[in-house]
Design an enzyme around this catalytic site. Structure first.
Site, PDB file in Angstrom:
ATOM      1  N   THR A 159       7.071  26.946   5.201  1.00  0.00           N
ATOM      2  CA  THR A 159       5.832  26.445   5.053  1.00  0.00           C
ATOM      3  C   THR A 159       4.738  27.492   5.279  1.00  0.00           C
ATOM      4  N   SER A 195      -1.300  27.269  -5.404  1.00  0.00           N
ATOM      5  CA  SER A 195      -0.825  28.581  -5.861  1.00  0.00           C
ATOM      6  C   SER A 195      -1.261  29.168  -7.150  1.00  0.00           C
ATOM      7  N   TRP A 200       7.145   0.086   3.733  1.00  0.00           N
ATOM      8  CA  TRP A 200       7.680   0.888   2.645  1.00  0.00           C
ATOM      9  C   TRP A 200       9.009   1.305   2.968  1.00  0.00           C
ATOM     10  N   HIS A 240       0.975  -1.214   0.092  1.00  0.00           N
ATOM     11  CA  HIS A 240       0.020   0.042  -0.041  1.00  0.00           C
ATOM     12  C   HIS A 240       0.988   1.305  -0.312  1.00  0.00           C
ATOM     13  N   LYS A 249       3.997  30.153   2.835  1.00  0.00           N
ATOM     14  CA  LYS A 249       3.151  29.412   1.977  1.00  0.00           C
ATOM     15  C   LYS A 249       1.707  29.602   2.173  1.00  0.00           C
ATOM     16  N   ARG A 276       1.908   1.349  14.780  1.00  0.00           N
ATOM     17  CA  ARG A 276       1.495   1.061  13.608  1.00  0.00           C
ATOM     18  C   ARG A 276       1.968  -0.374  13.160  1.00  0.00           C
ATOM     19  N   TYR A 334       8.723  15.704   0.360  1.00  0.00           N
ATOM     20  CA  TYR A 334       8.543  17.134  -0.373  1.00  0.00           C
ATOM     21  C   TYR A 334       8.435  16.874  -1.929  1.00  0.00           C
ATOM     22  N   GLU A 385      12.117  12.986  -0.364  1.00  0.00           N
ATOM     23  CA  GLU A 385      10.720  12.230  -0.942  1.00  0.00           C
ATOM     24  C   GLU A 385       9.355  12.714  -0.754  1.00  0.00           C
ATOM     25  N   HIS A 421      13.189  11.645   3.215  1.00  0.00           N
ATOM     26  CA  HIS A 421      12.612  13.077   3.740  1.00  0.00           C
ATOM     27  C   HIS A 421      12.573  13.919   2.100  1.00  0.00           C
ATOM     28  N   HIS A 467      14.884  12.987  11.533  1.00  0.00           N
ATOM     29  CA  HIS A 467      13.895  13.299  12.558  1.00  0.00           C
ATOM     30  C   HIS A 467      12.875  11.730  12.379  1.00  0.00           C
ATOM     31  N   HIS A 468      13.222  11.044  11.344  1.00  0.00           N
ATOM     32  CA  HIS A 468      12.273   9.632  11.255  1.00  0.00           C
ATOM     33  C   HIS A 468      13.186   8.563  12.190  1.00  0.00           C
ATOM     34  N   SER A 470      13.032   5.701 -14.116  1.00  0.00           N
ATOM     35  CA  SER A 470      11.995   6.577 -14.748  1.00  0.00           C
ATOM     36  C   SER A 470      12.029   7.859 -13.941  1.00  0.00           C
ATOM     37  N   SER A 471      11.959   8.051 -12.710  1.00  0.00           N
ATOM     38  CA  SER A 471      11.849   9.293 -12.170  1.00  0.00           C
ATOM     39  C   SER A 471      13.027  10.061 -12.529  1.00  0.00           C
ATOM     40  N   ASP A 522       6.726  20.980 -26.801  1.00  0.00           N
ATOM     41  CA  ASP A 522       6.898  19.966 -26.361  1.00  0.00           C
ATOM     42  C   ASP A 522       7.745  19.733 -24.863  1.00  0.00           C
TER      43      ASP A 522
HETATM   44  C1  HEA Z   1       0.242   9.009  -0.979  1.00  0.00           C
HETATM   45  C2  HEA Z   1      -0.024   7.997  -0.303  1.00  0.00           C
HETATM   46  C3  HEA Z   1      -0.899   7.255   0.387  1.00  0.00           C
HETATM   47  C4  HEA Z   1      -2.341   7.267   0.234  1.00  0.00           C
HETATM   48  C5  HEA Z   1      -3.047   8.029  -0.768  1.00  0.00           C
HETATM   49  C6  HEA Z   1      -2.952   6.649   1.221  1.00  0.00           C
HETATM   50  C7  HEA Z   1      -4.372   6.373   1.403  1.00  0.00           C
HETATM   51  C8  HEA Z   1      -5.013   5.493   2.280  1.00  0.00           C
HETATM   52  N1  HEA Z   1      -4.198   4.825   3.379  1.00  0.00           N
HETATM   53 FE1  HEA Z   1      -2.092   4.974   3.641  1.00  0.00          FE
HETATM   54  N2  HEA Z   1      -0.147   4.700   3.818  1.00  0.00           N
HETATM   55  C9  HEA Z   1       0.767   5.266   2.995  1.00  0.00           C
HETATM   56  C10 HEA Z   1       0.652   6.160   2.167  1.00  0.00           C
HETATM   57  C11 HEA Z   1      -0.808   6.545   1.530  1.00  0.00           C
HETATM   58  N3  HEA Z   1      -2.004   6.092   1.986  1.00  0.00           N
HETATM   59  C12 HEA Z   1       2.179   5.074   3.531  1.00  0.00           C
HETATM   60  C13 HEA Z   1       3.351   5.679   3.113  1.00  0.00           C
HETATM   61  C14 HEA Z   1       1.882   4.160   4.611  1.00  0.00           C
HETATM   62  C15 HEA Z   1       3.122   3.548   5.318  1.00  0.00           C
HETATM   63  C16 HEA Z   1       3.059   2.107   4.961  1.00  0.00           C
HETATM   64  C17 HEA Z   1       4.181   1.314   5.909  1.00  0.00           C
HETATM   65  O1  HEA Z   1       3.809   1.475   7.180  1.00  0.00           O
HETATM   66  O2  HEA Z   1       5.086   1.001   5.459  1.00  0.00           O
HETATM   67  C18 HEA Z   1       0.427   4.042   4.861  1.00  0.00           C
HETATM   68  C19 HEA Z   1      -0.076   3.246   5.979  1.00  0.00           C
HETATM   69  C20 HEA Z   1      -1.540   3.143   6.013  1.00  0.00           C
HETATM   70  C21 HEA Z   1      -2.113   2.492   7.136  1.00  0.00           C
HETATM   71  C22 HEA Z   1      -1.145   1.930   8.459  1.00  0.00           C
HETATM   72  C23 HEA Z   1      -0.817   0.527   8.154  1.00  0.00           C
HETATM   73  C24 HEA Z   1      -0.251  -0.075   9.065  1.00  0.00           C
HETATM   74  O3  HEA Z   1       0.638   0.595   9.805  1.00  0.00           O
HETATM   75  O4  HEA Z   1      -0.350  -1.181   9.355  1.00  0.00           O
HETATM   76  C25 HEA Z   1      -3.331   2.406   7.119  1.00  0.00           C
HETATM   77  C26 HEA Z   1      -4.326   2.389   7.925  1.00  0.00           C
HETATM   78  O5  HEA Z   1      -5.495   2.478   8.117  1.00  0.00           O
HETATM   79  C27 HEA Z   1      -3.575   3.218   6.017  1.00  0.00           C
HETATM   80  C28 HEA Z   1      -4.911   3.580   5.152  1.00  0.00           C
HETATM   81  C29 HEA Z   1      -5.175   4.323   4.187  1.00  0.00           C
HETATM   82  C30 HEA Z   1      -6.607   4.376   3.532  1.00  0.00           C
HETATM   83  C31 HEA Z   1      -7.754   3.826   4.189  1.00  0.00           C
HETATM   84  C32 HEA Z   1      -6.390   5.217   2.414  1.00  0.00           C
HETATM   85  C33 HEA Z   1      -7.472   5.816   1.622  1.00  0.00           C
HETATM   86  O6  HEA Z   1      -7.280   7.169   1.503  1.00  0.00           O
HETATM   87  C34 HEA Z   1      -7.662   4.885   0.261  1.00  0.00           C
HETATM   88  C35 HEA Z   1      -8.536   5.414  -0.534  1.00  0.00           C
HETATM   89  C36 HEA Z   1      -8.637   5.154  -1.833  1.00  0.00           C
HETATM   90  C37 HEA Z   1      -9.187   3.598  -2.325  1.00  0.00           C
HETATM   91  C38 HEA Z   1     -10.267   2.983  -1.248  1.00  0.00           C
HETATM   92  C39 HEA Z   1      -9.162   3.465  -3.611  1.00  0.00           C
HETATM   93  C40 HEA Z   1     -10.556   3.717  -4.516  1.00  0.00           C
HETATM   94  C41 HEA Z   1     -11.658   2.797  -4.362  1.00  0.00           C
HETATM   95  C42 HEA Z   1     -11.819   1.345  -4.663  1.00  0.00           C
HETATM   96  C43 HEA Z   1     -10.705   0.492  -4.890  1.00  0.00           C
HETATM   97  C44 HEA Z   1     -13.187   1.026  -4.712  1.00  0.00           C
HETATM   98  C45 HEA Z   1     -13.341   0.075  -3.600  1.00  0.00           C
HETATM   99  C46 HEA Z   1     -13.953   0.484  -2.559  1.00  0.00           C
HETATM  100  C47 HEA Z   1     -14.432  -0.223  -1.422  1.00  0.00           C
HETATM  101  C48 HEA Z   1     -14.299  -1.753  -1.291  1.00  0.00           C
HETATM  102  C49 HEA Z   1     -14.865   0.407   0.065  1.00  0.00           C
HETATM  103  N4  HEA Z   1      -2.448   3.675   5.028  1.00  0.00           N
HETATM  104  C1  HEA Z   2       3.652  15.097   1.874  1.00  0.00           C
HETATM  105  C2  HEA Z   2       4.440  14.679   2.686  1.00  0.00           C
HETATM  106  C3  HEA Z   2       4.869  15.027   3.944  1.00  0.00           C
HETATM  107  C4  HEA Z   2       5.106  16.435   4.324  1.00  0.00           C
HETATM  108  C5  HEA Z   2       4.922  17.803   3.587  1.00  0.00           C
HETATM  109  C6  HEA Z   2       5.442  16.344   5.721  1.00  0.00           C
HETATM  110  C7  HEA Z   2       5.820  17.742   6.457  1.00  0.00           C
HETATM  111  C8  HEA Z   2       6.384  17.511   7.633  1.00  0.00           C
HETATM  112  N1  HEA Z   2       6.612  16.451   8.432  1.00  0.00           N
HETATM  113 FE1  HEA Z   2       6.194  14.465   7.705  1.00  0.00          FE
HETATM  114  N2  HEA Z   2       6.045  12.584   7.407  1.00  0.00           N
HETATM  115  C9  HEA Z   2       5.502  12.287   5.928  1.00  0.00           C
HETATM  116  C10 HEA Z   2       5.287  12.897   4.955  1.00  0.00           C
HETATM  117  C11 HEA Z   2       5.139  14.501   5.084  1.00  0.00           C
HETATM  118  N3  HEA Z   2       5.648  15.253   6.194  1.00  0.00           N
HETATM  119  C12 HEA Z   2       5.595  10.854   5.977  1.00  0.00           C
HETATM  120  C13 HEA Z   2       5.221   9.894   4.799  1.00  0.00           C
HETATM  121  C14 HEA Z   2       6.153  10.294   7.353  1.00  0.00           C
HETATM  122  C15 HEA Z   2       6.125   9.032   7.846  1.00  0.00           C
HETATM  123  C16 HEA Z   2       7.200   7.937   7.121  1.00  0.00           C
HETATM  124  C17 HEA Z   2       7.216   6.494   7.801  1.00  0.00           C
HETATM  125  O1  HEA Z   2       7.725   6.429   8.701  1.00  0.00           O
HETATM  126  O2  HEA Z   2       6.333   5.772   7.128  1.00  0.00           O
HETATM  127  C18 HEA Z   2       6.274  11.510   7.990  1.00  0.00           C
HETATM  128  C19 HEA Z   2       6.833  11.557   9.189  1.00  0.00           C
HETATM  129  C20 HEA Z   2       7.263  12.330   9.831  1.00  0.00           C
HETATM  130  C21 HEA Z   2       8.084  12.507  11.100  1.00  0.00           C
HETATM  131  C22 HEA Z   2       8.607  11.031  11.842  1.00  0.00           C
HETATM  132  C23 HEA Z   2       7.904  10.900  12.881  1.00  0.00           C
HETATM  133  C24 HEA Z   2       8.073   9.348  13.348  1.00  0.00           C
HETATM  134  O3  HEA Z   2       8.150   8.577  12.553  1.00  0.00           O
HETATM  135  O4  HEA Z   2       8.306   9.459  14.545  1.00  0.00           O
HETATM  136  C25 HEA Z   2       8.283  13.812  11.330  1.00  0.00           C
HETATM  137  C26 HEA Z   2       9.312  14.266  12.591  1.00  0.00           C
HETATM  138  O5  HEA Z   2       9.715  15.163  12.919  1.00  0.00           O
HETATM  139  C27 HEA Z   2       7.860  14.732  10.552  1.00  0.00           C
HETATM  140  C28 HEA Z   2       7.880  16.145  10.423  1.00  0.00           C
HETATM  141  C29 HEA Z   2       7.272  16.710   9.488  1.00  0.00           C
HETATM  142  C30 HEA Z   2       7.408  18.153   9.409  1.00  0.00           C
HETATM  143  C31 HEA Z   2       7.828  19.041  10.929  1.00  0.00           C
HETATM  144  C32 HEA Z   2       6.857  18.837   8.425  1.00  0.00           C
HETATM  145  C33 HEA Z   2       6.822  20.106   7.965  1.00  0.00           C
HETATM  146  O6  HEA Z   2       7.084  20.365   6.543  1.00  0.00           O
HETATM  147  C34 HEA Z   2       5.434  20.725   8.160  1.00  0.00           C
HETATM  148  C35 HEA Z   2       5.176  22.114   7.724  1.00  0.00           C
HETATM  149  C36 HEA Z   2       3.811  22.646   8.004  1.00  0.00           C
HETATM  150  C37 HEA Z   2       3.311  23.357   8.935  1.00  0.00           C
HETATM  151  C38 HEA Z   2       3.829  23.591  10.176  1.00  0.00           C
HETATM  152  C39 HEA Z   2       1.800  23.777   8.980  1.00  0.00           C
HETATM  153  C40 HEA Z   2       1.745  25.369   8.323  1.00  0.00           C
HETATM  154  C41 HEA Z   2       2.522  26.296   8.810  1.00  0.00           C
HETATM  155  C42 HEA Z   2       2.040  27.244   9.434  1.00  0.00           C
HETATM  156  C43 HEA Z   2       0.332  27.635   9.409  1.00  0.00           C
HETATM  157  C44 HEA Z   2       2.849  28.351   9.822  1.00  0.00           C
HETATM  158  C45 HEA Z   2       2.812  28.615  11.403  1.00  0.00           C
HETATM  159  C46 HEA Z   2       3.060  27.655  12.444  1.00  0.00           C
HETATM  160  C47 HEA Z   2       4.477  27.483  12.979  1.00  0.00           C
HETATM  161  C48 HEA Z   2       5.373  28.393  13.126  1.00  0.00           C
HETATM  162  C49 HEA Z   2       4.405  26.473  14.271  1.00  0.00           C
HETATM  163  N4  HEA Z   2       7.243  14.022   9.551  1.00  0.00           N
HETATM  164 CU   LIG Z   3      10.744  13.473   7.008  1.00  0.00          CU
END
Ligand code: HEA
Ligand code: HEA
Ligand SMILES: [Cu+2]
Ligand code: CUA
Lengths: 425, 521, 300
Positions: free
Chosen positions: B324, B264, B137, B68, B327, B446, B253, B251, B249, B298-299, B165-166, B97
């Site tokens: 951020t 925007s 993942w 997933h 923005k 989790r 962003y 990634e 990380h 921070h992870h 690809s990327s 293009d």
């Molecule tokens: C962009 C990335 C993205 C997106 C879009 C989503 C979308 C969703 N994620 Fe995501 N999720 C991740 C990125 C994302 N996730 C990542 C990176 C992890 C961590 C993995 C890891 O731990 O290694 C994670 C882990 C994660 C967990 C934790 C699993 C665990 O720790 O064991 C859960 C649990 O609820 C969850 C739920 C969902 C749900 C319900 C959606 C929903 O938003 C999805 C909705 C979309 C659909 C459902 C598809 C469309 C509809 C159909 C197919 C029709 C059929 C519908 C029905 C039968 C009702 N996700």
């Molecule tokens: C699109 C993806 C995305 C984005 C944009 C971010 C944005 C941020 N993430 Fe997140 N992060 C993930 C995707 C993302 N993250 C994923 C996938 C994981 C889990 C990976 C895994 O373990 O599987 C993760 C996990 C993760 C962790 C690790 C947690 C853990 O495993 O223990 C941390 C810890 O610092 C963190 C921090 C942040 C911070 C500080 C930002 C900042 O960039 C956010 C900044 C934004 C704001 C703060 C809000 C707007 C600001 C204001 C309104 C201004 C005023 C505010 C103040 C001055 C306070 N993220």
């Molecule tokens: Cu990070």
């Protein structure tokens, strides 16, 4: 209709009471829960405060952060929704044309920065305190195994020669988690049958209160003294998590990490946590159970446990000279198998190939020429198969091997005695 | 239209060098992957609906979690942004293009190859023929090296192919933006979507090779006796995490900067007011990208880094909030005293601003190292990243799709259905992800297939939200289908006075545009 | 940002027609991946995986890839010779190559990063430095931290490669090769094809000698020094870094060889020789990596 909404309210309690409530009340509480009245329930939905000084500090840090973030969110969203509502085109609002203001931009760069500094100070202070493992009274080494913790007591007060180590396995019986849930909620059962008539559901045992959070051999620690935990691992990365002490430390194979906690006097009790690093199939099934007892009780326990361990070792050494009957070994073997091996090799011996091989009918468990290999694999482990040499007594190992060589139609008639186990360590 | 003697039918799509066709293929591919990844999420939610092992085996559950995450991140979000880049960047900068059209086609076709390999492993697992990747993942060693299933090797090569690809896609984007702008389109006149993609592409080229390095070392550790991640030979499993998150990380962003660009672009249109603080938006994006390289640990706050390390990474992570925030504030200032209307793209954009901010703020809480000792690897983290990814990245893609669909197809979409899609998604997504904060704070780990009883109530609601959100996405398919089939004809401007070169060409955009570059004043 | 189209201007840009090569190349990679994974599993015996034709599939894939590259490059060569490459396109190509090389730099950066991390952190930690006193005491009491690590924590031992034998010679070879390549590059800019051919040939030959020496060095390491991929982290890093570098030398040498043939065929003009330039950049990049590698892997 009743069927459809047979679910418990979402917020009625955090501790489960395992019964079904009436539609209306649930719906009502659920709605209530989602509304502002959740303030009253906030405590249950929030971070646990825990019992140690550090965990309380972390809790107040969390509250502080949460408050700041909530305030920021409310302010930001209010301004946004105000401008959305106020400046609707449908109300005839004409757009302004400004698109820059250096002053404002500096302002909203500097203010967040100041807020961050205000957050960084207490965070730094707490972090430094958390890292300081000096002057601890008790040192325990916690080794993660797939999927259990092993505890070794290294040093207590002046005694650096403790002889105590044991494994701590999940003790929730398998039937409790491998069976359907009794409370099936909104849908009849996940596979669509009616729980009132579905025999599988009716036969399912009730899940007990500490379901998945209980172990056979808990760790004992004294209250009012600093306990240092050294985490490490024998296979993959695990993580030792005790929420009530705000302790979470990864257990990394080949390295040790240190952490500490001190449960204050008067807070004797049982504290529970779970492994928090994905460590394979049964990652969700390796809990941590800490019994905090008074220092007196702890000393008593420590002495007893050491004595008991010594006695056990002596007995085990004796056992290697005794010939046991096949019946006795089979009986014990089945018990050992069903607690220690089932997770991977399954009760029917079919395993979960290809990750976990079947033992029923496997060459190793049936053929005479593989008998020694069978013993060695159990003693020493192999790849993802853990070594049981240190975990089970020779008799237990002999029993489980005998069992494996005779159960599930393996019928080799072999009897393996503890002596043979000891000879092939 | 017949520019070159283009073959029609199937071959046209397989062999195309046209950015619009490649863009469409990317978008459709990512939509398909969104459903595949969503299907896995549905399995996860069904299993977690009640306590007890209900539907799947624990190992299979881990495979669902892993695939997933992988499919959503690499298959749904990233390709959808590349698809948008393909479609829109040439139109926005007045280029005929992409700079390297054949390479563009290759970048696309590598994706079905990479995901074909991965999905094949999953199908095999469904059929009981061997485990798919099951180590999360983040594939931490040694769970993915010594303990990984045989499919791990296929997974490694699949990651390599995704990586190629990327990288090729990113090279193409950078070169296009730097070299193909129409006369007069200076850098500081480029639409923000173009800017954010330029920076995203830079991030991609900088970090995807590092991921490739990580999986290469994994392969060697698995098969060739090396000990990169094995202390017995002098290696370190934690080093894997450093390398992974050095990629990981930036990634995340990569998955949000293009979204910032989209928002925007859309907000000014429906606020009928130019974007506030254009230059600061550009600098903020660049600062975020820069900072993203020095926050990775921070992870890893619980792996036992030295105190100084934890402090450094905590401070740097917190700093990201500042750009951020700039923005977010700029978007709000853009709405301030505008003349707002609420077409579907705007609805998604407004929801984005609110929900992304919630996700960002929980990110900020995670950044506080001592508190992260409680949050780490619980559902609080899961809540955080779904807010930024689903209501951030995915919502922005929906906003973009609704914004440009009329340009792509020449037809207006069915507004009523689209609004239904929006509201259904908005409500269900919060039922789905908001309670995750609570179970997380209650310390539910989790990646577990079963949980202690105190989490039962919440998980039930989360699952209900999940199913509802999943079903809501089917509405989008209907909208899309109807829009492609027909509907009210769109004008070339589509919306009221939108800015940008893409609105100067007819709807649907002809296959070849700007063969003679426009001059931008 | 209103647009204005100037009528009557000729298209600046050549958008290539449809091409079969990208998708064929993708398929070739698919075959390589499937074959490669099966091949590795079979030949290293870690995973039971009999009955698949890993090696054969892998070979087919490689061959297909070569065919595709030949076809694809031929297409671009034909375009280039047909005068279809505008200045803008050749800038695009150059930038593309530049960014591609940057991605390669980052690929090597991951491995160099691993080297620095190991030397500066892992090894001292295993020896008890920093907050890892207990790591040393409890888990690896015998272990001594030093670099190069010739005795692993679990007790494997072997010799390390000295920089002042073959590696130094190799450094000289590659640097000299780079010099000749630069002479050739200058020659191509003035259209002196004979000079290009001569100098390019020397550069290529030096490259091949380098590869030969490298192969000999590996042989020596395996057979006489006990230094293998299995030799703990030192062997791992040594072979990974030099091996990937060697792979890049091989690719670079092939590229240069192709350029030699194309020069001989008269494909390049002083204005139009992007392919040559790309190959030259690549070669210099490989050169620089080696020098860096010589310092941090062999010497320091
Ligand atoms: C962009 C990335 C993205 C997106 C879009 C989503 C979308 C969703 N994620 Fe995501 N999720 C991740 C990125 C994302 N996730 C990542 C990176 C992890 C961590 C993995 C890891 O731990 O290694 C994670 C882990 C994660 C967990 C934790 C699993 C665990 O720790 O064991 C859960 C649990 O609820 C969850 C739920 C969902 C749900 C319900 C959606 C929903 O938003 C999805 C909705 C979309 C659909 C459902 C598809 C469309 C509809 C159909 C197919 C029709 C059929 C519908 C029905 C039968 C009702 N996700
Ligand atoms: C699109 C993806 C995305 C984005 C944009 C971010 C944005 C941020 N993430 Fe997140 N992060 C993930 C995707 C993302 N993250 C994923 C996938 C994981 C889990 C990976 C895994 O373990 O599987 C993760 C996990 C993760 C962790 C690790 C947690 C853990 O495993 O223990 C941390 C810890 O610092 C963190 C921090 C942040 C911070 C500080 C930002 C900042 O960039 C956010 C900044 C934004 C704001 C703060 C809000 C707007 C600001 C204001 C309104 C201004 C005023 C505010 C103040 C001055 C306070 N993220
Ligand atoms: Cu990070
Ligand atoms: Cu042990 Cu998770």
């Amino acid at each position: 209709m009743d069927m459809l909404f047979r679910t418990k309210s979402a917020f009625s309690q955090i501790k489960p009471t395992w019964h079904i409530k009436k539609v209306a009340s649930q719906f009502f509480t659920a709605c209530l829960g989602f509304s502002l009245s959740s303030l009253a329930l906030a405590e249950q939905l929030n971070l646990r405060e825990g019992v140690t000084e550090i965990s309380k500090e972390v809790y107040s840090l969390h509250q502080y952060m949460l408050t700041i973030c909530t305030v920021i969110a409310i302010v930001v969203f209010s301004i946004m929704f105000y401008s959305i509502v106020k400046h609707r085109k449908s109300k005839g609002h004409k757009p302004a044309n400004f698109h820059e203001s250096t002053a404002v931009e500096i302002l909203w760069t500097v203010i967040p920065f100041i807020i961050l500094i205000a957050m960084a100070f207490p965070a730094t202070k707490t972090l430094i305190a958390m890292t300081d493992t000096d002057a601890s009274a008790l040192t325990i080494k916690a080794t993660g195994h797939q999927w259990k913790w092993e505890y070794e007591y290294l040093q207590y007060e002046d005694d650096a020669n403790l002889k105590l180590n044991f494994f701590s396995n999940l003790s929730t019986p398998e039937e409790e988690f491998k069976t359907p849930s009794r409370d099936t909620g909104l849908f009849p059962t996940p596979w669509g049958s009616d729980p009132a008539t579905d025999q599988a559901v009716i036969d399912a045992p009730t899940k007990n209160e500490n379901y998945l959070l209980e172990v056979d051999n808990p760790v004992y620690v004294p209250t009012g003294q600093k306990v240092r935990i050294l985490t490490t691992s024998a296979d993959v990365i695990h993580s030792w998590f005790l929420p009530d002490a705000a302790v979470k430390k990864d257990a990394i194979p080949g390295f040790t990490n240190e952490t500490w906690f001190e449960i204050p006097e008067g807070k004797e009790g049982i504290y529970r946590g779970q492994c928090t690093e994905l460590c394979g199939a049964y990652h969700g099934f390796m809990p941590i159970e800490v019994h905090a007892v008074s220092q007196e009780d702890f000393k008593q326990w420590l002495a007893d446990a050491q004595a008991e361990q010594e006695a056990r070792e002596l007995a085990a050494a004796d056992e290697t000279n005794i010939e046991f009957s096949k019946e006795e070994l089979m009986e014990l073997g089945e018990k050992v198998y069903n607690t220690r091996c089932v997770a991977c090799h399954q009760a029917n011996g079919q395993g979960m190939p290809p990750a976990f091989p079947a033992l029923a009918g496997s060459d190793i468990a049936t053929m005479a020429e593989h008998r020694i290999e069978h013993i060695l694999i159990v003693n020493r482990g192999k790849n993802a198969m853990p070594a049981f040499g240190a975990q089970l007594s020779p008799k237990e190992r002999a029993a489980v091997i005998t069992y494996e060589r005779n159960a599930w139609g393996n019928d080799t008639g072999d009897v393996v005695q503890p002596k043979e186990i000891a000879e092939n360590p | 239209m017949a520019h070159h003697a283009n073959p029609t039918g199937f071959k046209r799509w397989l062999l195309t060098t046209n950015h619009k066709e490649i863009g469409s293929m990317y978008l459709l591919f990512s939509l398909a992957m969104f459903f595949v990844g969503g299907f896995m999420a549905m399995v996860i939610r069904a299993e977690l609906m009640y306590p007890g092992l209900q539907l799947v085996q624990p190992d299979f559950f881990n495979q669902m979690t892993t695939t997933h995450g992988l499919i959503m991140v690499f298959g749904a979000v990233m390709p959808s942004f590349v698809g948008l880049a393909n479609w829109m960047i040439p139109l926005m900068i007045g280029a005929p293009d992409m700079a390297l059209p054949r390479l563009n086609n290759w970048s696309f076709w590598l994706l079905p190859v990479a995901f074909g390999i991965l999905i094949f492993a999953i199908i095999k697992s469904f059929l009981g023929l061997g485990a798919a990747p099951n180590f999360g993942w983040t594939f931490y060693a040694p769970l993915s090296t010594s303990y990984g299933p045989p499919s791990t090797d296929f997974f490694i090569l699949s990651v390599h192919i995704m990586g190629i690809s990327s990288i090729m896609g990113a090279v193409n984007v950078i070169v296009t933006i730097i070299n193909m702008r129409a006369p007069g389109m200076t850098m500081m006149k480029m639409p923000l979507f173009v800017w954010t993609w330029l920076i995203t592409a830079f991030l991609l080229i900088a970090v995807i090779p590092v991921l490739a390095g990580a999986v290469t070392m994994m392969l060697f550790d698995r098969h060739f006796g090396t000990s990169f991640f094995d202390a017995a030979g002098g290696g370190d499993p934690v080093m894997f995490q450093h390398i992974f998150w050095f990629f990981g990380h930036p990634e995340v962003y990569i998955m949000i900067l293009p979204a910032f660009g989209i928002i925007s672009t859309i907000i000014p249109t429906f606020a009928r007011k130019p974007l506030f603080g254009y230059a600061s938006m550009v600098y903020a994006t660049a600062s975020i990208a820069f900072l993203s390289f020095i926050v990775w640990a921070h992870h890893m706050f619980t792996v036992g880094l030295p105190l100084q390390g934890n402090l450094f990474f905590m401070y740097m992570t917190m700093l990201i909030s500042v750009p951020t925030g700039v923005k977010v504030f700029n978007w709000i200032a853009t709405m301030w005293r505008g003349a707002m209307t609420f077409e579907v793209p705007m609805l998604f954009s407004i929801a984005f601003v609110v929900l992304f901010t919630i996700g960002g703020l929980s990110g900020l809480m995670l950044a506080i190292t001592p508190a992260d000792q409680q949050y780490h690897d619980t559902y609080f983290v899961v809540a955080h990243f779904h807010y930024v990814l689903v209501t951030g990245a995915i919502f922005s893609v929906y906003a973009a799709a609704y914004y440009w669909l009329p340009k792509w197809t020449g037809n207006m979409f069915h507004t009523g259905l689209a609004k239904f899609h929006f509201w259904a998604s908005l409500i269900s997504v919060n039922v789905l992800f908001f309670p995750m904060h609570f179970v997380g704070l209650g310390s539910m780990p989790r990646r577990i297939p079963d949980y202690p009883l105190q989490f039962a109530d919440m998980n039930f609601w989360i699952s209900i939200g999940g199913f509802a959100f999943g079903l809501s996405q089917i509405i989008f398919l209907v909208v899309l289908y109807k829009c492609v089939k027909g509907g009210e004809k769109a004008t070339s401007e589509v919306w009221e006075n939108p800015e940008g070169l893409e609105w100067t060409i007819p709807s649907p955009a002809p296959l070849h545009t700007f063969e003679v570059p426009p001059t931008v004043k | 940002m209103a647009a204005q189209t100037e009528p009557g201007k000729t298209p600046l840009y050549y958008v290539p027609a449809q091409s079969v090569w990208p998708i064929y190349t993708a398929i070739a990679l698919l075959i390589i991946a499937i074959g490669g994974a099966n091949f590795i599993q079979q030949s290293t015996d870690k995973v039971a995986n009999e009955g698949t034709l890993g090696g054969a599939t892998f070979a087919v894939g490689l061959f297909a890839l070569l065919v595709c590259m030949w076809g694809w490059f031929r297409e671009t060569v034909v375009e280039s010779l047909g005068g279809k490459n505008s200045t803008q396109l050749s800038i695009s190509y150059r930038m593309g190559m530049g960014w591609f090389i940057f991605s390669e730099v980052m690929f090597f950066a991951a491995f160099f990063g691993a080297l620095f991390y190991t030397r500066l952190l892992t090894i001292p930690w295993l020896g008890g430095a920093g907050n890892n006193a207990m790591t040393h005491e409890l888990l690896w009491p015998q272990f001594q931290a030093f670099w190069p690590l010739t005795l692993t924590p679990d007790g494997r031992t072997f010799e390390v490669m000295s920089p002042w034998g073959l590696p130094a010679i190799n450094t000289l070879l590659l640097v000299t090769s780079g010099v000749f390549l630069t002479i050739a590059h200058h020659a191509i800019k003035v259209g002196d094809n004979a000079k290009v051919l001569k100098n390019l040939a020397i550069a290529i030959i030096l490259g091949f000698i380098f590869m030969g020496v490298q192969a000999y060095e590996y042989h020596h390491a395996y057979v006489e020094m006990g230094l293998t991929l299995n030799s703990g982290i030192y062997g791992s890093l040594f072979f990974l870094l030099t091996g990937f570098h060697g792979l890049h030398v091989t690719i670079g040498a092939i590229m240069l060889t192709v350029m030699w043939v194309r020069t001989a065929k008269g494909h390049f003009t002083p204005e139009n020789h992007f392919a040559f330039e790309a190959a030259a950049w690549y070669w210099h990049f490989v050169d620089v990596v080696w020098i860096f590698l010589f310092f941090v892997v062999y010497w320091l």
